[in-house]
Design an enzyme around this catalytic site. Sequence first.
Site, mmCIF file in Angstrom:
data_model
loop_
_atom_site.group_PDB
_atom_site.id
_atom_site.type_symbol
_atom_site.label_atom_id
_atom_site.label_comp_id
_atom_site.label_asym_id
_atom_site.label_seq_id
_atom_site.Cartn_x
_atom_site.Cartn_y
_atom_site.Cartn_z
ATOM 1 N N HIS A 1 0.835 -1.205 0.000
ATOM 2 C CA HIS A 1 0.000 0.000 0.000
ATOM 3 C C HIS A 1 0.874 1.262 0.000
ATOM 4 C CE1 HIS A 1 -3.909 -1.966 1.845
ATOM 5 N NE2 HIS A 1 -3.578 -2.456 0.671
ATOM 6 N N HIS B 1 -8.227 -0.132 2.489
ATOM 7 C CA HIS B 1 -7.427 -0.577 1.347
ATOM 8 C C HIS B 1 -7.492 0.568 0.329
ATOM 9 C CE1 HIS B 1 -7.263 -5.005 2.420
ATOM 10 N NE2 HIS B 1 -7.957 -4.437 3.390
#
Length: 568
Positions: free
Chosen positions: A503, A546
């Site tokens: 990420h 996310h």
Amino acid sequence: QSSPQYDFVIVGGGTSGLVVANRLSEMKNVTVAVIEAGDSVLNNANVTNVMGYSLAFGTEIDWAYETANQTYAGGLKQTIRAGKAIGGTSTINGMSYTRAEDAQIDNWGNIGNQGWSWKDLLPYYKKSEDFQVPTKDQAAHGASYTAKVHGRNGLLKVGWPTSMTNSSVFSVLNETMSELGVKYNPDANSGKMIGFTSHPDTLDRQRNIREDAARAYYWPYESRESLKIISNTRADKIIWANTTGDAVAIGIQVSTPYGVERIYASKEVILSAGSLKSPQLLELSGVGNPDILNKYNISTKVALPAVGENLQDQTNNALAWESTDALTGLATFSALISVDQLYGKNASAVEKQIDNALTDYAKALSKKSNGAVKESNLLEALTIQRDLIFKSLVPYAEVVFAPSGQSFTCEYWPLQPFSRGSVHIQSANASQSPNIDPNYFMFAQDIEAQSDVAHFIRRAFGTAPLKDIVGDELSPGQEVLPANASTSAWDSWIKEHYRPNYHPVGTVSMLPKKKGGAVSSELKVYGTKNVRVVDASIVPYQISGHLTSTLYAIAEKASDIIKESYTH
Ligand code: FDA
């Protein structure tokens, strides 16, 4: 043969780039080209299979970026995965659809990015979404939602899998989490993420296939005359007009299978190559820290030391137990926990510990960047992060339950690490990957958080009713790390077994320039007239969700910002 010219040239046909390409090509009398290094994966089974997470890893559609040796995390290099395909990383990711906490997006506005707040972004989360209402059966197994925060007319299908775990595991986990003070959250996409939840995925339930950016935003529009994808083509650098003042981009130099070519842009160049590649392209084009550019004989077009700094990623570990129940299907169960839930009464002691360390963290990070990022800016960013964690109580860790067959795995990652790193060119040649250094576990707090969450997970698996459906702990295992294992034993195990959480954000941060930003609130690169960045690079502070849901929303909003600037 003359070089092609378009109004807008977008670099990177990935998650964000394809949204922008689709929306800009809706304008009348406008042409849009997307330069994409990868190829079509429309019929690639490693992509489409909703149960196929990780099948694409290491194949030709995975950039598999290698990091620098991770000094604070055991010394080894790590692999950061990213999609090299029409659709980008959305074609290989875990498909989880979870947005940010509202306070996190609000902070983007609070720090000076005008027009960016949860209230501003929610319409775009909805605009992008084609929400598939759960079936009765899915609802019985945990799927639930709040209608008003979801969009039904967007292009991206979001919903729960047909093969959703078809057992009582949902209620078992729900009861167990509740015992530990983590209550059920009926919709973690509402801006309030905390709790135990069954989140939706980016998938097409009817066809039982992955929904990626290309399937949503490109393939149905492939025949649109205003939209062209130039695939198997690597962008190497921006071509600039020979003018003074703010730099004006006139196109992109690319490498195709047939050699070097130029693709011209009459209006704008938009970089959407992802947070590990957009900063590289800027540096190769002379936009960045002059000290770095000089090393590779690149003349500075725009001095902008923030480019490539502020790299923020998380770290992921997994614990596993023997499963005594035959559990099948795709599980979408997560616990998003706050510091209060993790530490209970000790939360304020942890806060104090972090408080005492923030000045040192800012100093150390500024030093790492050779002064490119100011200590005062870092201290402000870290203080905001501290406040989000301890005052707004944003999720501090995500725990993902993945029961399957013989084992019951639990992946987890602390969501708000303080360590930061950078990504910078190490050659003037675009074929060479940049030096990616996330500095995982640079600070003690980050590795502590990693073992604190592991202890929480052990507590969960020792609590009924979850404890009744699992057998022995398989990993790390009580023989490797017994209940009284030392902190240093845990640290060693974590460093040996962690992986990046994939990420990465922040490398071309959207922040006021004096606060160390690289792009404005209109996503324009400072010092340029017509270059924007629209991808995960611009996210200034790591979020607890996310990334894709938020990136789709950002790209929808960016498209409106760009369109507006050409219709007035
Ligand atoms: P993205 O990577 O999508 O697009 C960049 C594009 O640019 C790519 O297509 C690339 O090929 C292209 N490109 C790069 N350099 C180029 C050049 N020089 N010339 C031409 N093209 C170039 N998120 C989530 O929401 N849920 C999840 O479950 C997961 N799980 C997950 C698992 C794994 C394994 C990974 C790697 C990531 C996730 N993520 C995730 C994260 C998420 O998928 C990711 O952050 C976004 O897809 C990134 O979108 P971007 O638009 O920033 O770049």
